[in-house]
Each structure stands twice: as C-alpha cells, then as structure tokens.
Enzyme design. Structure first.
Site, mmCIF file in Angstrom:
data_model
loop_
_atom_site.group_PDB
_atom_site.id
_atom_site.type_symbol
_atom_site.label_atom_id
_atom_site.label_comp_id
_atom_site.label_asym_id
_atom_site.label_seq_id
_atom_site.Cartn_x
_atom_site.Cartn_y
_atom_site.Cartn_z
ATOM 1 N N GLU A 287 8.611 -3.374 -3.662
ATOM 2 C CA GLU A 287 7.221 -2.993 -3.912
ATOM 3 C C GLU A 287 6.500 -4.081 -4.692
ATOM 4 O O GLU A 287 5.320 -4.352 -4.459
ATOM 5 C CB GLU A 287 7.169 -1.670 -4.687
ATOM 6 C CG GLU A 287 5.760 -1.130 -4.918
ATOM 7 C CD GLU A 287 5.029 -1.760 -6.091
ATOM 8 O OE1 GLU A 287 3.788 -1.873 -6.047
ATOM 9 O OE2 GLU A 287 5.706 -2.164 -7.065
ATOM 10 N N ASP B 112 12.804 -1.829 -6.944
ATOM 11 C CA ASP B 112 12.984 -3.194 -7.430
ATOM 12 C C ASP B 112 12.533 -3.384 -8.868
ATOM 13 O O ASP B 112 11.689 -2.656 -9.384
ATOM 14 C CB ASP B 112 12.284 -4.205 -6.522
ATOM 15 C CG ASP B 112 10.825 -3.866 -6.230
ATOM 16 O OD1 ASP B 112 10.449 -2.686 -6.299
ATOM 17 O OD2 ASP B 112 10.051 -4.801 -5.932
#
Length: 415
Positions: free
Chosen positions: A142, A84
């Site tokens: 994350e 991400d």
C-alpha cells in the site's frame, strides 16, 4: 433501538482473545517487512485464516493473501488490511520495537492485520448469525501504491467471489475511542513528480564557465512554493511538498545535473492537472532563464487515487459503529490530505466504506499542548510515518468490532 447487526457484533466479540491478539500484534511489530516483501506477515495471516476455515490463497499480486468463507446465499463482503511497513528507524523505545534495522511499522499496518485476523475468527465462529460470502484480503505494497492494482491485475475479482461491497479502515492519531467517517471524499489523491535539471558542470573556481544546476534547482524549489498560494483558489485544498533535492559529489565541483523529487496532494482531477502543468512550466522557465543546455526532464511517477466513500454505504457503516460504540464516538473530520490505494480494489464499480480508528494513548494525548484545540493537539502527538508512532493496545478489540459490525451490517442476517 439497537440494530441486529450491532447486537450480533457485540455478542460475537464479547469474548475476544485479546491477550493473544495483542501478542500477535507485538510479533508483527517486531518483524516489519517492506512493500512486496511481506512474506512472513502474509504467511502468518494465511495460517490464521486457514485455521478458521477460510479457503485461503497466497501469492496474489505478489505477496497478497485472500481468504474466502462461503456461508449460504447473500451479499459478498470484502474486508481489507494492508501489510507493509516503512523504511523508518523506530524510536518508540517499546519493548516490542522493530528488530529490523531501518524498517518500522510506522503506519500501523501491523494493527490492521491484527484486526483482520480477529474479525476473521469472530465471524467464522458466528456464521450461524449471517448469510453470504466473506472475502478477506491481506494486501501488499500500500505504501508504494502498487499492491491493490497488482491484486486486481492478478484476478482478485475473477479468481475469487466478486464483492458487492468493500470495507477498510486505518489507524490514525487522535484520542483513542473515536471513529472517523465521511460519506464521500475522505482521502486525497497523491502524485509524485521527479525533475532533472540539466546544467553544464565544471570547476567550482570558474562558475562563469558552467551552468550551475544547483542554483537553478534552488530557484525552482522556491518558485514552486507559489503554485498553491498563487494559482489554486482558496476554496480548493492542495499541497505541494518538495521531499528531496540531490546534486553534486564534492565541495568544489559544479555538477552537470540536479534532481528534485516532489509530491502533490489534490482533491479534484482539475486541480491535479493544473498543478502538474504549473510544475512543468516553472521548471522549464527557470531552466530557460539560467541558460541550461537542455530542457528539464519532468516525470510524473507513482500516484494514488482519491478515496471517495459511497455515501449510502458509509452512512450505514457509521450508523452501526455508533450503535456499537455509543454516542459521541463517530465524527466526520472531512477529507484528509493523506492518500490510499484502497479505491483501486473497487475496480471503479464496487461501493465501499473506508474509515479511521483513532489510537493515541491517553497519557500521550493528555500531555499534548492545546487542551482546547483539537488540531493543535493532533499536530503535537506522533502521527503515521513518525518514528515515534505507537498505537494504544486498547484499540485492538475495538478495531476488530468495527470490522465485524461493518461486515454484519452488509451481510444477510442468519436464521
């Protein structure tokens, strides 16, 4: 004498398709995706894994990807890359800068995915040199602390071979070419806390008829600065940061509410609990002193665990990295105040090693002030989450070698 794992890793990565990997990285950097929206990134990773012979599953824990390569008897090794990006507007000026407004790979997860794809191909091509099972994980979210837990809840260790060891790495600031290992605590816990101060609103010309939550919130913010300096022992590392304060709509309106968002960084459960208790106490005390009509609402939100390497595992991985990259390339910086959700993939039972790969371009590092002081230089160069963060492309091949050599040090040697 160089170990078999190091020699094999150097052989398997001697002819890496570096230009193609760099192009893949540039493409990921141009197309960043926020947490749990990593659809394009996940699809590209899954496509690469399938091409290299991995049994690949998408949609694990939302947008997670799992690739499995079974290669005879031996240990099961999990390699992880997070996918991400962040809600940051890029200011690097790179020709491959983000094309998505307000979103940037400011933490380097695009490089992590690139490293994983390079390692996947090298290990698959060299499967005659090792025995065991590889589990490659592209993890979502994350940055929000959700991704690892979501993948575990979605059956990561039941639907796929359960790992005997987990390996992960993260790009970091510092002169490119160093590999930071700590055989124990390497990253801190993180805890978000939200405070709502309940006041009594009214006209700005008549503050005596109100209970001003803005003033009370200001006192809370100021008093919170003493929690670390006056309540935490000097031997214990901790950080308290107020990241947001919000209140009001107009210049002449005293609002009925003020909101404070803060973050704690701690390296022990005891310190974490004491700091949470202190935040509650300070907020309640200041609201009582101000005569607020209700006690503050204090909510403990997202949190990240401490990242604590298994000492034996990390020493083994650090040793092979030292062989691959040479003397003076391995350092132990001690625990960082940053945080990760990687430990949640371990499910409390699987040993792991997590390390850093430094990535500051040489010209940027050499131009930074503090020639004789590493910490001064580190503070001066762009770091993770900065709109100027731009890892040196020279780290593409080394980041593949760290994963390949770490995996080979954990798998059984082939015939």
């Amino acid at each position: 004498m160089t170990s078999t794992a190091a020699r094999t890793a150097l052989d398997l990565t001697a002819d890496l398709p570096v230009p193609a990997l760099e192009d893949f990285y540039r493409d990921l950097h141009r197309h960043p995706e926020l947490s749990l929206r990593e659809h394009r990134t996940a699809a590209l990773l899954a496509e690469r894994l399938r091409e290299d012979g991995y049994d690949t599953t998408e949609g694990v824990g939302g947008t997670g990807v799992v690739g499995v390569l079974r290669n005879g008897d031996g240990p099961t090794v999990l390699l992880r890359a997070d996918m991400d990006a962040l809600p940051v507007t890029e200011e690097t000026g790179l020709p491959y800068a983000s094309g998505t407004a307000g979103v940037m790979h400011a933490c380097g997860h695009d490089l992590h995915v690139t490293w994983l794809t390079g390692a996947a191909r090298a290990l698959a091509a060299g499967r005659d040199t090792w025995s065991g099972t590889l589990v490659l994980v592209g993890q979502p979210a994350e940055e929000t602390g959700e991704g690892a837990a979501r993948m575990v809840a979605d059956g990561l260790h039941e639907r796929f071979p359960r790992a005997d060891v987990l390996l992960g790495q993260h790009v970091a600031p510092g002169p490119a070419g160093l590999y930071a290992h700590s055989p124990g605590l390497i990253m801190s816990a993180s805890t978000d806390i939200d405070i709502v101060v309940h006041g009594r609103g009214g006209h700005g010309s008549r503050p005596e008829a109100t209970v001003d939550p803005v003033v009370t919130a200001a006192y809370i913010v100021t008093r919170l600065q003493t929690v670390v300096s006056r309540e935490i022992a000097a031997r214990d590392s901790a950080v308290l940061t107020v990241g947001r304060i919000e209140a009001g709509t107009r210049h002449n309106i005293i609002p009925s509410e003020a909101r404070i968002a803060l973050n704690l960084r701690t390296q022990s459960l005891d310190v974490r609990e004491r700091m949470i208790a202190a935040v509650r106490r300070v907020a309640a005390g200041e609201c009582a002193a101000a005569g607020c009509p209700a006690e503050p609402t204090v909510t403990v939100g997202n949190d990240f665990p401490m990242t604590v390497n298994d000492a034996d595992t990390d020493r083994r991985i650090a040793a092979v990295h030292g062989e691959v990259f040479g003397a003076g390339t391995i350092l132990d910086p001690g625990p960082a105040m940053g945080s990760e959700d990687f430990p949640r993939l371990a499910d409390g039972r699987i040993p792991y090693s997590y390390w850093f790969v430094t990535s500051t371009p040489a010209d940027v590092w050499n131009a930074a002030p503090g020639a004789d002081d590493l910490m001064v230089r580190l503070a001066a160069v762009p770091s993770n989450h900065s709109p100027h963060f731009a890892p040196d492309l020279s780290t593409v091949a080394p980041g593949v070698r760290t994963l390949v050599s770490g995996a080979l040090a954990s798998l059984a040697a082939g015939a």
